[in-house]
Scaffold this active site. Sequence first.
Site, PDB file in Angstrom:
ATOM      1  CG  ASN A 211      -5.197 -11.746   1.454  1.00 62.31           C
ATOM      2  OD1 ASN A 211      -5.591 -12.858   1.156  1.00 62.31           O
ATOM      3  ND2 ASN A 211      -5.211 -10.736   0.616  1.00 62.31           N
ATOM      4  CG  ASP A 280      -7.042 -11.304  -5.118  1.00 61.37           C
ATOM      5  OD1 ASP A 280      -6.942 -10.079  -5.330  1.00 61.37           O
ATOM      6  OD2 ASP A 280      -6.072 -12.084  -5.090  1.00 61.37           O
ATOM      7  CE  LYS A 290     -20.472 -19.015  15.990  1.00 60.62           C
ATOM      8  NZ  LYS A 290     -20.324 -19.697  17.253  1.00 60.62           N
ATOM      9  CG  PHE A 328       4.026  -3.852  -1.787  1.00 61.77           C
ATOM     10  CD1 PHE A 328       3.959  -2.471  -1.851  1.00 61.77           C
ATOM     11  CD2 PHE A 328       4.982  -4.445  -0.963  1.00 61.77           C
ATOM     12  CE1 PHE A 328       4.825  -1.682  -1.112  1.00 61.77           C
ATOM     13  CE2 PHE A 328       5.854  -3.667  -0.216  1.00 61.77           C
ATOM     14  CZ  PHE A 328       5.771  -2.292  -0.285  1.00 61.77           C
ATOM     15  CE  LYS A 342       0.775 -10.157  -9.264  1.00 58.96           C
ATOM     16  NZ  LYS A 342       1.002 -10.711  -7.950  1.00 58.96           N
ATOM     17  CE  LYS A 346      -2.662  -5.784 -10.024  1.00 59.17           C
ATOM     18  NZ  LYS A 346      -3.067  -5.996  -8.638  1.00 59.17           N
TER      19      LYS A 346
HETATM   20  N1  CTP Z   1      -4.404  -5.033  -4.965  1.00 56.45           N
HETATM   21  C1  CTP Z   1      -5.442  -4.110  -4.969  1.00 56.45           C
HETATM   22  N2  CTP Z   1      -6.737  -4.532  -5.000  1.00 56.45           N
HETATM   23  C2  CTP Z   1      -7.033  -5.845  -5.040  1.00 56.45           C
HETATM   24  C3  CTP Z   1      -5.997  -6.806  -5.037  1.00 56.45           C
HETATM   25  C4  CTP Z   1      -4.691  -6.368  -4.995  1.00 56.45           C
HETATM   26  O1  CTP Z   1      -5.158  -2.914  -4.915  1.00 56.45           O
HETATM   27  N3  CTP Z   1      -8.317  -6.203  -5.068  1.00 56.45           N
HETATM   28  C5  CTP Z   1      -3.014  -4.562  -4.940  1.00 56.45           C
HETATM   29  C6  CTP Z   1      -2.231  -4.906  -3.701  1.00 56.45           C
HETATM   30  O2  CTP Z   1      -2.376  -3.906  -2.713  1.00 56.45           O
HETATM   31  C7  CTP Z   1      -0.798  -4.990  -4.230  1.00 56.45           C
HETATM   32  C8  CTP Z   1      -0.960  -5.428  -5.657  1.00 56.45           C
HETATM   33  O3  CTP Z   1      -2.331  -5.166  -5.996  1.00 56.45           O
HETATM   34  O4  CTP Z   1      -0.186  -3.712  -4.260  1.00 56.45           O
HETATM   35  C9  CTP Z   1      -0.597  -6.867  -5.918  1.00 56.45           C
HETATM   36  O5  CTP Z   1      -1.611  -7.723  -5.640  1.00 56.45           O
HETATM   37  P1  CTP Z   1      -1.484  -9.328  -5.771  1.00 56.45           P
HETATM   38  O6  CTP Z   1      -2.586  -9.871  -4.963  1.00 56.45           O
HETATM   39  O7  CTP Z   1      -0.105  -9.787  -5.474  1.00 56.45           O
HETATM   40  O8  CTP Z   1      -1.650  -9.560  -7.273  1.00 56.45           O
HETATM   41  P2  CTP Z   1      -2.868 -10.006  -8.087  1.00 56.45           P
HETATM   42  O9  CTP Z   1      -2.991  -9.002  -9.143  1.00 56.45           O
HETATM   43  O10 CTP Z   1      -4.043 -10.202  -7.204  1.00 56.45           O
HETATM   44  O11 CTP Z   1      -2.393 -11.354  -8.734  1.00 56.45           O
HETATM   45  P3  CTP Z   1      -2.165 -12.837  -8.136  1.00 56.45           P
HETATM   46  O12 CTP Z   1      -3.028 -12.981  -6.913  1.00 56.45           O
HETATM   47  O13 CTP Z   1      -2.554 -13.705  -9.234  1.00 56.45           O
HETATM   48  O14 CTP Z   1      -0.703 -12.926  -7.822  1.00 56.45           O
END
Ligand code: CTP
Length: 403
Positions: A211, A280, A290, A328, A342, A346
């Site tokens: 990311n 994700d 490689k 976040f 969210k 969560k």
């Molecule tokens: N987060 C986490 N573990 C993951 C993905 C995300 O702990 N596998 C946490 C991030 O650190 C952040 C929060 O979840 O604090 C928000 O993640 P975000 O990627 O914005 O939200 P998602 O729930 O993945 O939803 P979307 O991608 O659909 O916006």
Amino acid sequence: MSQILSGKNILCGVTGSIAAYKTCDWVRSLKRDGAEVNVVMTESAAKFVAPLTFSALTGNRTYCSMFDAQDEEKIPHINLARCHDVILIAPATAQTIARLAHGMADDLLSTIVLAGEAPIIVCPAMNSKMYLHAATQENIKKMKRYGYSVIEPECGSMACGEEGPGRLPDWERVRSELIRSLSEQELAGKTVVVTAGPTEEPIDPVRFIGNRSSGKMGYALAEAAKQRGAEVILISGPTQIAPPAGIECVKVRTAEEMYREVLGSVDVADIIVKAAAVSDFRPRECHARKVKKTEADLTVALDANRDILQKLGEIKKEKAKAPVLVGFAAESENILEYGRQKLEKKNLDFIVINDISAEDSGFAVDTNRVIILDRKGGEIQLPLLSKEETAHRIWDAVIGADL
Ligand code: CTP
């Protein structure tokens, strides 16, 4: 320009070391942070840098003697001692350190130190042998007993040609200590876990999925928590940022590694801040060698990573005493609506929403504009600020909330 020291009055004591030229830059930095700065120089300091240099940088007259008051009504040492929030002595020579350790009051700076109540930060700078001499070390111990904060010098080559400890420390370290000395210690006794940076999910030894995240916001939150008295554990994905001094930094690469470290910290943490941009997805297969472009079929099968924050929220439902959770959200549309969804999904106490559609906030830049939502429906919209100031405002919200 940051305003992190706006409204703060800082007295800078400069003593006779060649390192005095570096203090000119430090004074400029304090002014850029919005502070009001006065400089007091010892007689020998004025042989290295002209008082006029500091007057030009601060916009205030530079004080060099007990007896050069322009306004006789105001006794300079008492007046200067009273009106400052912190006294920074940099560079501090062996002579000044000996003076302060013995409570002497034979020049303006040592008199101000005795007469004042503000916190005192001392940055020794001298030849290594002078620094390591038992007398200097004993004097430093004495100053610490009086409650002065002494920032150890750095090792390296010195102006006198020798190598060893005695160089002024990096300004960022001193600046951080200065901000700490001016901050309420609201997080004293608390353990704060902060995650920062991206995660990397390897495809083969050279390629990965990740990311966009510099880690700046998470590192700023960790530093600000330390400045407010917390014990901080920073769990960081790969970043270019040096770990802040005085913070335990656990380096991870993948989302799975971060999952294990964060879950392992739940029992010690009072607050967990998840500023990391966790990937994700991860490639289903990580090739040991490689992959040649001729052999790649150009499709990478992905599996979903476990959501660390979601898991923490579930633990919070089951445990009577669970950490406060700050998540976040990086959003580009319907930001308030998606953010609140969210927070609820969560089971968080707070969510900090980043509008990533704006150019001046979000990835890789030093500024941010965020909205903080809490579980009771509270909403705080912060203006465009440096990430450092944003971090402090986020802590203000977390500390001040009555959830
Ligand atoms: N987060 C986490 N573990 C993951 C993905 C995300 O702990 N596998 C946490 C991030 O650190 C952040 C929060 O979840 O604090 C928000 O993640 P975000 O990627 O914005 O939200 P998602 O729930 O993945 O939803 P979307 O991608 O659909 O916006």
